[in-house]
Scaffold this active site. Sequence first.
Site, PDB file in Angstrom:
ATOM      1  N   ASP A  13      21.736  95.755  37.720  1.00  0.00           N
ATOM      2  CA  ASP A  13      22.422  96.843  39.376  1.00  0.00           C
ATOM      3  C   ASP A  13      22.986  98.059  39.096  1.00  0.00           C
ATOM      4  OD1 ASP A  13      24.340  97.602  41.330  1.00  0.00           O
ATOM      5  OD2 ASP A  13      25.191  95.533  41.725  1.00  0.00           O
ATOM      6  N   ASP A 107      18.106  99.707  43.823  1.00  0.00           N
ATOM      7  CA  ASP A 107      19.437  99.313  42.288  1.00  0.00           C
ATOM      8  C   ASP A 107      19.513  98.461  42.065  1.00  0.00           C
ATOM      9  OD1 ASP A 107      20.045  98.144  45.243  1.00  0.00           O
ATOM     10  OD2 ASP A 107      22.384  99.871  44.567  1.00  0.00           O
ATOM     11  N   GLU A 108      18.637  96.815  42.533  1.00  0.00           N
ATOM     12  CA  GLU A 108      19.641  95.541  41.734  1.00  0.00           C
ATOM     13  C   GLU A 108      17.907  95.070  41.380  1.00  0.00           C
ATOM     14  OE1 GLU A 108      21.968  92.187  43.417  1.00  0.00           O
ATOM     15  OE2 GLU A 108      21.488  93.982  44.736  1.00  0.00           O
TER      16      GLU A 108
END
Length: 456
Positions: A13, A107-108
């Site tokens: 993350d 983003d993850e």
Amino acid sequence: MTDPTVPGVLHLDLDAFFAAVEQRDKPSLRGRPVVVGGTGGRGVVSTASYEARAFGIGSAMPTARARRLCPNAAYLAGRFEAYRTVSRQVMDLAHELSPLVEPLSLDEAFVDLAAVHDGLDVPRVTGIAEGFRAAVRARTGLTVSVGVAASKLVAKIASDLRKPDALVVVPPAGQEALLAPMSVRAIPGVGSVTGDRLARAGLRTIGALAAADEAELVRMLGKAHGSALIAFARGIDPRPVVAEREAKSVSAEETFAVDLTDRRDLRERLRRMAERVAVRLAGSGLSGRTVTIKVRRYDFSTLNRSRTLPHATSSAKEIAQQAGELLDGVDVADGVRLLGVGVSGLSEFSQIDLLAELEPPAPQEGPEDAEDAEGGADDGGASPQPYGPHASTGWRPGQDVTHAEFGPGWIQGSGVGRVTVRFEGPHTPVGRVRTFRDDDPDLSPADPPVFDPEAP
């Protein structure tokens, strides 16, 4: 299916991702509160830097409230292309760990380490994860928080425990002790409504939920939800890491500072949104058969209208044409506060897309003297609008630009016929600020700056 005896699932993350990219590329914003999202009166915060979070600002908060909490923060409209570039770099590094990477957003992602590494234990996965975190920092200049555990559930919880810039590895034997004292709201899928119902039943912690009677929980929440929650509370999560998550639709929408009634203005906005959707489709190698528009009226009622084509398309021209015709069937006389366009029924590119783009473009109808209202992304925390002309001034705060004399920079603010630019980049000192007419012919939009990991 994941192995409950091996810490083989990694969750990554990126920390305050959108805001972190802005601070990386804009030296004057480093260490300062930065808020990315809709910048208009009805905009919504997408991401807040940790400096902004100290003032109580968080994702999905109305931008107007954020401005009251921290009026001196930098409020930026966001640069989708810059974020997508960094995301690709990080996902490429994740694929170096394992072919099984499940992206959840830009983003993850989850990574299945057990798919390629034998004999995983805490020291070994710690070394793998530390190497990955160092590689992300070296290639992108950003920090990433990582959790590693025997399941997706615990890995995701672990990555949130010590953010930012942290690594938490949970051995299978320590999973119960970690989860037991946590609030039930740490479990994905437990929101405010379910959390309140559990609290009224005396189930406030994951440990209490794990010890609850399953039959009673099923009566309270239903079989599917109740059984899933008690399994999660007991650390049971057999969900595998899925390498490909199929996108169901691609869309863009905009919330307006004032309700709009001019149909020509609305069609022009649909055209611009269609262009953004087409860019995203092209970037993913996709096209779609169903075009949908979303119209939120002055009274907050929301209408959705869709049309399925005989062929798939990724043509901005065709998406805009179909969306405009759908809008023609909607009464806009009392005002529209949100407008969106999307494409679903996705598949890989079709030949007709290429042929459609070879046709000469038709003249665009747009507002001749209509006063544009400032708009912002209304996506509840999804990716913000790409950099581009601001709806009212022609410039968006944070947008990358270049000047014929002063070189590359970014828009710090605009209004009253003026635009203020700070001339700096990811590898420069804090730059000087200059103000120009907003129609200065020497000033033009630019691509995001290139981050060079080898630069001093």
